[in-house]
Enzyme design. Sequence first.
Site, PDB file in Angstrom:
ATOM      1  N   SER A   1     -93.031  52.394   7.414  1.00 56.14           N
ATOM      2  CA  SER A   1     -94.468  52.155   7.231  1.00 56.14           C
ATOM      3  C   SER A   1     -94.952  52.897   5.992  1.00 56.14           C
ATOM      4  CB  SER A   1     -95.220  52.600   8.487  1.00 56.14           C
ATOM      5  OG  SER A   1     -96.544  52.127   8.449  1.00 56.14           O
ATOM      6  N   ASN A   2     -96.247  53.104   5.880  1.00 58.44           N
ATOM      7  CA  ASN A   2     -96.814  53.836   4.738  1.00 58.44           C
ATOM      8  C   ASN A   2     -98.026  54.634   5.216  1.00 58.44           C
ATOM      9  OD1 ASN A   2     -99.210  52.047   4.561  1.00 58.44           O
ATOM     10  ND2 ASN A   2     -97.647  50.528   4.045  1.00 58.44           N
TER      11      ASN A   2
END
Length: 413
Positions: A219-220
Amino acid sequence: MDNVLRGKNIIIGISGGIAAYKTPQLVRLLKKSGAFIRVVLTESATRFVSELALATVSEERVYRSLFPPADTTGTDYTRHISLGEWADAFVIAPATANTLARLSAGLCDDMLTALFLTLRPGKPVMIFPSMDGQMFLSPSVQRNIAILSGQGCRLITPESGELASGLIGVGRMPEPESIVSSLEKALQSTVPSSPLCGKSVVVTAGPTREKIDGVRFISNYSSGKMGFAIARAASERGALVTLITGPVYLETPSGVKRLDVETAMEMHDAAKSCFKSCNIFIGAAAVSDYRPATSFEGKMKKEKPEIELTLIKNPDILAEFGMQKAPGQLAVGFALETHAGLDNARNKLSAKNLDLIALNFFDRNTSGFEVDTNILTLIDNEGLTTELPQLPKDDAADKLLDLIEQLYVKTRQ
Ligand code: CTP
């Protein structure tokens, strides 16, 4: 602040929820500010608050039935119309699930609902839903809220806290002081009707999660704050907003229809179903560009000293919309960059066939992911560039929406 309430004609519509007991205090505060008040009650509201108390504090008769007493003559028969003409603002507090449903359906079998239909265009209607938390979150109530928001009403998200049932949750009507200050703001911003009013706006927001196995993902750092601020700003302008969001810890802005997704593929599917019908598509999500080619069932064990992950490309949701948008539809994107910002943003603008792009740099303190502020450079499809200073994300969203409004009007000329 100038006293915007002085001399204003305000109608307070009260429906039958426990929070109705706070309304005499609301009327008192508004009277003290110099406003003229008329109170309208639903039948069930009379079970929670006394008509006599409201008549006393408002120093006016209280309206309830559409049908005046038999011996009435003259204008009392059309009181719902004359009150609609008279009002500078209509505050419905508390608004129960039932009243929201009746307002959104356009029913008009009592004074409150009939009056709602006779208000003059442009006069603020502020609705304060108040009910049990589960009822508030139910799809039916959320749908009715979205309908009313779409008509330009200002739906104020109830507060969280202890509810009449003893449960803790969202659903409490704000205190009278806070209702007064919301009303002051609404009366101050005599915003002319926005071109986005009633238009369908889709916003993607937040990160996506790409599963490696049953417990891990790629993810980020996206928090979703920018996308949520845009959804709020669009909804406040009367747009019908659908917010497609990855996993975030944010409250849904009032009146916004929210679709929760996890992966880029799920976001893609949800967005695609809105492509044809939306007027404006705003890609504010930090969509993962790649996903693991395979994802393991359950938890992967650390048996090998080294493993390789093969990643495959996710669809570019915004580019897909940009490429297939019809004349009159608007595509707006973001470019999150760490270097060569302007060049990269311009390339994305043309490669994705966008009408507008908002360039922001990734800086842990001022802009991009997670923080509460952003520094945007807006570039439109004619190359016009507007540099905004560091602003709270809510204000940056408003500036972005101002430009979107202008472009939207232009594309439709
Ligand atoms: N976007 C999207 N779908 C993707 C990737 C990006 O809809 N799979 C949208 C984002 O929401 C944003 C814009 O495209 O509005 C640009 O995203 P950004 O991450 O800045 O750039 P990318 O196109 O992913 O390119 P790169 O990662 O090479 O900078």
